[in-house]
Design an enzyme around this catalytic site. Structure first.
Site, short mmCIF file in Angstrom:
data_model
loop_
_atom_site.label_atom_id
_atom_site.label_comp_id
_atom_site.label_asym_id
_atom_site.label_seq_id
_atom_site.Cartn_x
_atom_site.Cartn_y
_atom_site.Cartn_z
N ASP A 120 2.35 1.96 3.30
CA ASP A 120 3.31 0.94 3.95
C ASP A 120 4.57 1.49 3.78
OD1 ASP A 120 0.90 -0.53 4.16
OD2 ASP A 120 1.18 -1.87 2.51
N HIS A 132 0.79 -1.27 0.04
CA HIS A 132 0.09 -0.08 0.13
C HIS A 132 0.97 1.24 0.11
CE1 HIS A 132 -2.39 -2.82 2.22
NE2 HIS A 132 -3.67 -2.29 1.75
C1 XUL Z 1 -7.62 -6.62 4.50
C2 XUL Z 1 -6.80 -7.15 3.51
C3 XUL Z 1 -5.94 -5.97 2.70
C4 XUL Z 1 -5.97 -6.06 1.20
C5 XUL Z 1 -5.07 -4.70 0.76
O1 XUL Z 1 -8.41 -7.73 5.05
O2 XUL Z 1 -6.99 -8.28 2.85
O3 XUL Z 1 -4.78 -6.23 3.11
O4 XUL Z 1 -5.51 -7.27 0.62
O5 XUL Z 1 -5.58 -3.58 1.06
#
Ligand code: XUL
Ligand code: CO
Length: 440
Positions: free
Chosen positions: A107, A104
């Site tokens: 992150d 992300h």
């Molecule tokens: C949350 C989840 C996230 C997504 C990316 O449950 O799975 O980590 O994969 O935002």
């Protein structure tokens, strides 16, 4: 000695050592060059390490704070710490010899005081990634924007009652999508963590769904504008953090994509424990996404049978995964997708090499399950039985019924004139369950 080497001690990159090899220095099942069903295992499984659980989560839970005490979580130079984190991340990618990673925006790079500053920080870290990727094997499976942690998103991002929040989210997603493109990402993911509601007492659901439909359409338009080749992936999850999430499960997401004309550009990123939370099996969600033509990628993890929330544990259940991979392989396997470890070590696993052991153990479990699935498919153990079960539909008259050449009255008349009296056949479930066990 560089910082990253000292974090994991003197571990060497893992190699395949056979089924008696010691853990954690070797893989027991994941022989990346082994040819299975016509392709190298590495090219089938397309493993990715995720940034958020492995390098950002500090080990907290609702009753206690951080347990991991990662050095890059402590200090005041936010960009410097992000670079230190990147050193450790790329060191783990190298040790595990994984082909992909995922992240992300927040992150990878620290959030700034303004959107402009956050985008600047992401740009700096993208440069760091680019430089590291130039001499590393690892590639980007997908990037994404975190539109759920900051308090501005507490009532949703695209589905927020405030249009300025929608606009802010657009600012984050444009930057994250362009960064993903710049780094050669294979897909771009949208998980709607706050796209749902806590109570209908304050929610206009129709309006929120239209907002979400427009937002995803804008992302698709921008993807085409910048020439990003990969699909946009939305990620079904029924609840947590919101009480009800609009991307509930595969069936719900498919209805959403159809309604807003998005099935061509948007596919699904399915996650094991999200399937369970929705009251399905992972196998069911994979099979349905494939049947509906919206299968994209997998977040691999597991929940806890006794807990009703998203524990994101490392996947270790070989028989269960074998059935999922059987579904995956039977549907043609991955194209741009892969197996992303959306999984975190337990908060007591505080030793640096716990990160290595967790990934390696799950990679081995996946490899073992995948080989079993490929054997099962090659032997046509299940597919042969299923084909035989539906063989009657291959007959010309059955095909005519199916393709619209017969009316209800014509079909009914034939049943009467031929005095049809079909006899049920055994479904042979236990026979098939025992058959599966021969392969796992
Ligand atoms: C949350 C989840 C996230 C997504 C990316 O449950 O799975 O980590 O994969 O935002
Ligand atoms: Co996920």
């Amino acid at each position: 000695m560089t910082a990253q080497v000292s974090f994991f001690g003197d571990l060497e990159p893992l190699t395949f050592g056979g089924s008696d090899a010691p853990t954690p220095s070797s893989f027991r099942w994941y022989d990346k060059d082994r040819i299975v069903a016509g392709k190298r295992l590495e090219d089938h499984l397309r493993f990715a390490v995720c940034y958020w659980h492995s390098f950002c989560w500090p080990g907290g839970d609702p009753f206690g704070g951080e347990t991991f005490l990662r050095p890059w979580h402590h200090g005041s130079d936010a960009l410097g710490l992000a670079k230190q984190k990147a050193d450790v991340a790329f060191e783990l990618f190298r040790l595990l010899d994984v082909p992909y990673f995922t992240f992300h925006d927040v992150d990878a790079a620290p959030e700034g005081a303004t959107l402009r500053e956050s985008i600047y920080n992401l740009d700096v870290i993208a440069g760091v990634f680019e430089e590291k990727m130039a001499s590393a094997k690892v590639r980007l499976l997908w990037g994404t924007a975190n539109l759920f942690s900051n308090r501005r998103y507490m009532a949703g991002a695209a589905t927020n009652p405030d249009p300025d929040v929608f606009a802010y989210a657009a600012g984050q997603v444009r930057a994250a999508l362009e960064t993903t493109h710049r780094l050669g990402g294979q897909n771009y993911v949208l998980w709607g963590g706050r796209e749902g509601y806590e109570t209908l007492l304050n929610t206009d659901m129709k309006r929120e769904l239209d907002q979400l439909g427009r937002f995803v359409s804008m992302v698709v338009e921008h993807k085409h504008k910048i020439g990003f080749q990969g699909p946009i992936l939305i990620e079904p999850k029924p609840k947590e953090p919101t009480k009800h999430q609009y991307d509930f499960d595969v069936a719900t997401c498919y209805g959403f994509l159809e309604r807003y004309g998005l099935t061509k550009d948007v596919k699904l990123n399915l996650e094991q424990n999200h399937a369970i939370l929705a009251g399905h099996s992972f196998q069911h969600e994979i099979a349905l996404a494939q049947a509906l033509g919206v299968f994209g990628s997998l977040d691999i993890n597991r929940g806890d049978d006794l807990l009703g929330w998203d524990t994101d544990q490392f996947a270790m259940n070989v028989p269960e995964m074998a059935l999922c991979f059987h579904e995956l392989l039977n549907g043609g396997g991955f194209t741009t997708g892969g197996l992303n470890f959306d999984a975190k070590i337990r908060r007591q696993s505080i030793a640096p090499d716990d990160l290595v052991i967790a990934h390696a153990g799950s990679m081995d479990a996946c490899a073992r399950a995948f080989i079993a699935a490929a054997d099962m498919l090659e032997a046509r153990a299940l597919t042969g039985f299923v084909a035989d079960r539906y063989a009657g539909w291959e007959q010309p008259e059955a095909q005519a019924m199916l393709s619209g050449q017969r009316s209800l009255a014509e079909v009914a008349d034939r049943a009467l004139s031929q005095d049809l009296n079909p006899q049920p056949r055994s479904g042979r479930q236990e026979y098939l369950e025992a058959l599966v066990n021969r392969f796992v």
